[in-house]
Design an enzyme around this catalytic site. Sequence first.
Site, PDB file in Angstrom:
ATOM      1  N   GLU A 470       0.845  -1.194   0.000  1.00 13.85           N
ATOM      2  CA  GLU A 470       0.000   0.000   0.000  1.00 13.85           C
ATOM      3  C   GLU A 470       0.887   1.253   0.000  1.00 13.85           C
ATOM      4  O   GLU A 470       1.168   1.790  -1.037  1.00 13.85           O
ATOM      5  CB  GLU A 470      -0.967  -0.051   1.188  1.00 13.85           C
ATOM      6  CG  GLU A 470      -2.116   0.912   1.013  1.00 13.85           C
ATOM      7  CD  GLU A 470      -3.389   0.498   1.745  1.00 13.85           C
ATOM      8  OE1 GLU A 470      -3.445  -0.577   2.343  1.00 13.85           O
ATOM      9  OE2 GLU A 470      -4.333   1.299   1.707  1.00 13.85           O
ATOM     10  N   GLU A 739      -2.140   0.414  13.411  1.00 15.74           N
ATOM     11  CA  GLU A 739      -3.330   0.781  12.648  1.00 15.74           C
ATOM     12  C   GLU A 739      -4.612   0.488  13.436  1.00 15.74           C
ATOM     13  O   GLU A 739      -5.554   1.261  13.420  1.00 15.74           O
ATOM     14  CB  GLU A 739      -3.337  -0.014  11.336  1.00 15.74           C
ATOM     15  CG  GLU A 739      -4.545   0.239  10.448  1.00 15.74           C
ATOM     16  CD  GLU A 739      -4.420  -0.495   9.115  1.00 15.74           C
ATOM     17  OE1 GLU A 739      -3.722  -1.526   9.072  1.00 15.74           O
ATOM     18  OE2 GLU A 739      -5.034  -0.050   8.134  1.00 15.74           O
TER      19      GLU A 739
HETATM   20  C1  RAM Z   1      -6.650   1.756   4.294  1.00 16.67           C
HETATM   21  C2  RAM Z   1      -5.479   2.638   4.512  1.00 16.67           C
HETATM   22  C3  RAM Z   1      -5.734   3.955   5.175  1.00 16.67           C
HETATM   23  C4  RAM Z   1      -7.171   4.350   5.224  1.00 16.67           C
HETATM   24  C5  RAM Z   1      -7.988   3.762   4.113  1.00 16.67           C
HETATM   25  C6  RAM Z   1      -9.424   4.151   4.144  1.00 16.67           C
HETATM   26  O1  RAM Z   1      -6.382   0.927   3.214  1.00 16.67           O
HETATM   27  O2  RAM Z   1      -4.450   1.936   5.172  1.00 16.67           O
HETATM   28  O3  RAM Z   1      -5.172   4.058   6.453  1.00 16.67           O
HETATM   29  O4  RAM Z   1      -7.240   5.744   5.178  1.00 16.67           O
HETATM   30  O5  RAM Z   1      -7.863   2.379   4.075  1.00 16.67           O
END
Ligand code: RAM
Length: 969
Positions: A470, A739
């Site tokens: 990502e 996260e």
């Molecule tokens: C995930 C990302 C990010 C977020 C989006 C909506 O894939 O890691 O942190 O903002 O989704």
Amino acid sequence: MTHLKAASLTTEYRTNPLGIDCKKPRLSWKIISDERGTLQQSYQIQVSEHPTFDTLLWNTGIIHSQESLHLPYEGPDLKERTRYFYRVKVWDNKSRESAWSETAWWETALFAEYDWKAQWITPDEEVIDRLSEPAFCLRKEFQLQNDIASARIYGTGLGLYELYVNGERVGDELFAPGWTSYHKRLQYQTYDITSQLQAGPNAFGIMLADGWYKGNMTWENKRHIYGDRRAAFFELHVRYNDGTEDIIVTDPSWKAALGPVVYSEIYQGEKYDARLEEGFSLPDFDDSSWSLVQEQQMPVGQLIAQENWPTKVTEVIKPIAVFTTPSGETVIDMGQNMVGRIRFFVKADKGTKIILKHAEVLDKDGNIYFGNLRKADQQVEYIAKGIGLENYAPHFSFQGFRYVRVEGYPNQENGLSLEHFVGEVIHTDMEPTGEFECSNPLVNKLQENIKWGQRGNFLDVPTDCPQRDERLGWTGDAQVFIQTALFNYHGGPFFTKWLRDLKAEQHPDGGVPFVIPAVVGGANAAAWGDAATIIPWEIYKAYGDKRLLAEQYDSMKAWVEYMRRQGENEYLWIVGFNFGDWLALDAPSGSYSGATPKDFIATAFYAHSTRILRDAAKVLGKWEDAKSYGLLLENIIEAFNHEFVSKSGRLVSPTQTAHVLALIFDLVDGDVKKRTAHELNELIINNNYHLTTGFVGTPYLCFALSKAGHHETAVKLLLQEGYPSWLYSVKKGATTIWEHWDGIKEDGSFWSDDMNSFNHYAYGAIGDWMYRKVAGLDMDEELPAYKRIRIQPAFAGIHLTYAKAAFESMYGRIQSAWSITADKIELKVEIPANTTAEIVLPFAQTANVSEGGNPLAQANGIYTYKEKDDTVTLTVGSGSYHFQYDNKNGLMVEFTKNSRLIDVLAHQSSAAILDKHAPWIAKPPGIFAMRTKTLQELAEFPEANLTKNQVDALIEELNTIEWKAELVK
Ligand code: RAM
């Protein structure tokens, strides 16, 4: 002779920048003074093409002004490729005149209209397949005369490049040309290579890899996002002492081959075959077997001089351990979840293959865990050439990791020696500007983790995460974290570049892509798109950058207008896709979006962005807009209340995030506001001081509580160690921000493989509140860039005994450091020259406060002070101050039997506990008398008409409070 000086001169935020293309660069300086209360009264700037200033190009004369930030150069038109020296002199309000500052400079590169001589080149397609995996090597030999005065390289690549001249690397920048919206804006770099050239034969070499331009990007495994062909574009300008010049440019006379970097991808890693190293940038190199290159048209709109600070190795760390996992693998522990690369040293036979594979965490059995990397391999392979001590680190790939699995290192079965491995930490080389510390070591670790999260994710673009497939510039994440980011590190150039990309990629209808640079589809989510308004505004507040605000204004307005057009009612945003309160814990099972209704969030952010736009319009003197967006804001707030607040004042959504947004964006007023504040506090207390918020609510949660008078609840949330909380991950050994609140669960299992980054800065957004509220280092927004500082510590009962924060502002260092003991409160403050501050001393009486040992009335540098409701408010000029006063209002670190109940009740959480468990205490008779009693007197209840049981219950309640009130039965 007292001391006054202009120092730390910068041009467009940078110290002596080499290669800018701005025609009216803005100059800033700090003032050093050894006297309190120093304000600049006048300044003078001189600019010259000569460091001796014999002839002046621009001389402002003495300008009567306090301005010391962002003063635009207003002299004759600047020339390209020219170094301009400048110096500054200041006069202050004490009739002092400084000497000239040390000389600083900026150097122009090439302006937008420059007619480049270079051609885009790429290897001849007939010989080298454009889709070849290895990095291309390009080279050119050339002759130079004697008496070289200076030499500069200007240029860029599509893909990532490294330059070499005469066998040496040029500069120490990594991942050039950086990542921008390539088709619209491509940065070129400037290098000073004067000392690397010689009269006679020289050689210029380029290594060129795929990188963001055409490599494998996004979880969708996209390739060739911007194009399917790498190319290079450089000009070398050599100036001789007699003023003549030679120019060497990329053109079809160059030669090409494939090099030792046999594979390199941002996510996947790199393969390097040292046997293929050839010394291709040495002048005597035999390139007869190399092929020619061809000219290539590249789809590039605009070449711009480097805007961001370069990406570099900013720190080298040593591993802390090597061990064998239960499944028998050899793993190195760097002790820190870091972003960058391993450099290793090895003596090995030719052809030896060493493989490193990088991961962030171990699983609960202690094995290295790659699951959360998804399709990102993060693998580095090296094949030794077998000559001497070799050392290697990947060139065009970076890894997010704490643990490294090692395979194939010579003799590793007999134990790896850690000396052969170092971790090179890589990110945008931005200036550290913030420090925070308090009496709780876990919070200090949290602060460290927040900074590491920022470092790992500020590799040229603000990314969500640095490890899995990502690593994208998610707008929402950047918006959520911006204020904390700007405390910890200087974000001026970093966000200037990124915001220009945002603006360049904004859709014609004002919509904002989810990620910038926009390499995945999707746009227009509330709290994500609002990066368009929030970030320029925060940059303006932090650094007073009006020019950037003006530049972004149309983009900000377009985003607000986009929201306005959604749905039937122009004052609500209740249609379309939204992420909602991303990853909130109140999400229904199977969903990433929390329970707060998406349209509630969307309308709240619509209001927030409209308010920012209105305020930006005022700052920029756009009075019509200021008026019309002011009106729009009122209408949105009215519609919000109509739609989302019941007649009796209850929010439609009972979530923490809904309450937080309503309060923090001033969407509710009067009794509704009071009720919302009360209910937010209740929501936290009833959840036993645990949060449930996701990306959207978390940054504002503690602010909303502090603002609503529940600061101690906010502090308890911060200090919560149980799941879910900020300190939960710290207790679980985190060295960065996760996260998910439950990235690793209490039993050691993982939340999931699917989306489980251990280096995601979003929840690190708490840092802003720690600086501003816990330590009390804040600004008056009316005068941005901390021209007027606000120091307002908020104590938190027994929970914290000290907190201190420092911030290196554009004016200089600001500090707020408080400490509290049972009998004394102290506050140490630093205010830089050319600013003033308002300082608020809580629980103080004027007569009681001393500064530097003197009563306030005698202290120098203090302009005014007033006392109201046990608070002393002062206005001061620059300088360092040390305030002390008695802690006599019962604001104690520990309550004793001699504490008065009224003081105990002053602590909101205890009041709430008492109200909940002993409601009778809030009622007459005798309540006032009772509250003013000491705890001991109260326990003896002479006049309070309490039954023995009631007193016992009260004592029990007070005893459950963690500060262990010492009651005497
Ligand atoms: C995930 C990302 C990010 C977020 C989006 C909506 O894939 O890691 O942190 O903002 O989704």
